[in-house]
Design an enzyme around this catalytic site. Structure first.
Site, PDB file in Angstrom:
ATOM      1  CE1 TYR A 142      -3.233   2.845   0.471  1.00 39.33           C
ATOM      2  CE2 TYR A 142      -3.638   2.112   2.717  1.00 39.33           C
ATOM      3  CZ  TYR A 142      -3.926   2.953   1.671  1.00 39.33           C
ATOM      4  OH  TYR A 142      -4.907   3.906   1.823  1.00 39.33           O
ATOM      5  CE  LYS A 171      -6.676   1.925  -1.524  1.00 44.79           C
ATOM      6  NZ  LYS A 171      -6.323   3.337  -1.397  1.00 44.79           N
TER       7      LYS A 171
END
Length: 309
Positions: A142, A171
């Site tokens: 992330y 992400k």
């Protein structure tokens, strides 16, 4: 290990009671609406899920609540991804095991940021590799500089991590379309899924080869996101970009209204559940403050479209 399928994912907000305990009925209603809206998965305890304010037991409770709600309503194929980032390698690994016990299928991990000068590229790679080695679940990286003291993983760093056998995706909430395209052109989505972390470059990401999006505004507009994904898949690019233009204004409006607090208030005002309570010291957004707000008017137009789909 399992790569998450392409599509739209919601980094779900967690609705709270006035005393900041989890509001179970409201949170279940939210998870169910998102699933009915066609999302591929729910990210529990992403940046919108207020994970940093929860105890370990509350984190497990939130994951179980999402998984149970989906299963009880016939959405067994909808994934539950758990945010398990922490400031130490040891605690991050523990949270990964907690996530599996609570019913998650994947974990999403932020880079530690308490001592940014020590988080060199080599140390960042070592951290993620060590946690991924130990994680009992497939692992996603992330990247969100806003919540990691400005630490922004570049495409070389993420590409190095993508070669780990248990690291299956990323992400990108940095909003860097060039980085997204470099990664998605290097790795097929069936091996390493690259997700846009914001709605304002969702369609652009799809055209650059991304797997989809995991973005805050999906909490409000899951069907619109799904429509853009389907239009791109069908090759209806002009229609997709027209809808993306509207979504881009909506994504900006959500940011201007007030982030997590704004999402909760917009949802509670328009979908019949939940309160605008956030964990202190985060800022709540009063419903009355939306009256006459031009950004909220933009959102209302999109919500009308969402409800018509």
């Amino acid at each position: 290990m399992s790569v998450p399928p392409s599509g739209c994912y919601a980094p779900s907000v967690l609705f709270l009671q006035d005393n900041e305990d989890i509001d179970i009925p409201a949170t279940k209603s939210h998870i169910l609406r998102l699933a009915q809206g066609g999302v591929c998965g729910i990210l529990v305890q992403g940046s919108n899920g207020e994970a940093q304010f929860l105890s370990h037991e509350e984190r497990k409770q939130a994951i179980r609540l999402a998984r149970d709600t989906l299963d009880e309503n016939g959405f067994r194929d909808v994934l539950v991804i758990a945010g398990t980032g922490a400031q130490s390698t040891r605690e991050t690994i523990k949270l990964c095991f907690d996530a599996k016990e609570a019913g998650a299928s994947h974990v999403l991990v932020l880079t530690p940021s308490t001592w940014p000068p020590q988080m060199t590229a080599d140390n960042i790679i070592q951290f993620h590799q060590q946690v991924a080695d130990a994680s009992p679940l497939p692992y996603m990286v992330y990247n969100f500089p806003v919540v990691t003291a400005g630490i922004d993983l570049d495409s070389d760093t993420i590409a190095a991590l993508a070669k780990h056998p248990n690291i299956v995706g990323t992400k990108l909430s940095c909003g860097n379309i060039g980085k997204l395209q470099r990664l998605s052109s290097k790795f097929p989505s069936s091996e390493f899924a690259v997700f846009a972390g914001r709605s304002d470059f969702f369609a652009h990401g799809l055209l650059s080869g991304s797997a989809g999006t995991i973005a805050a505004t999906v909490n409000i507009l899951p069907k619109i996101h799904g429509s853009i994904f389907q239009l791109v898949e069908k090759g209806k690019i002009s229609e997709a970009m027209d809808l993306q233009a509207k979504l881009g204004h909506g994504d900006w409006a959500v940011q201007k209204i007030g982030g997590i607090g704004g999402v909760k208030t917009i949802v509670s005002q328009n979908f019949g559940y939940g309160k605008n309570v956030v964990h202190k010291p985060l800022k709540s957004v009063a419903g009355d403050s939306l009256r006459g707000n031009s950004y909220y008017k933009t959102m209302l137009e999109l919500i009308d479209l969402e409800k018509s789909i």
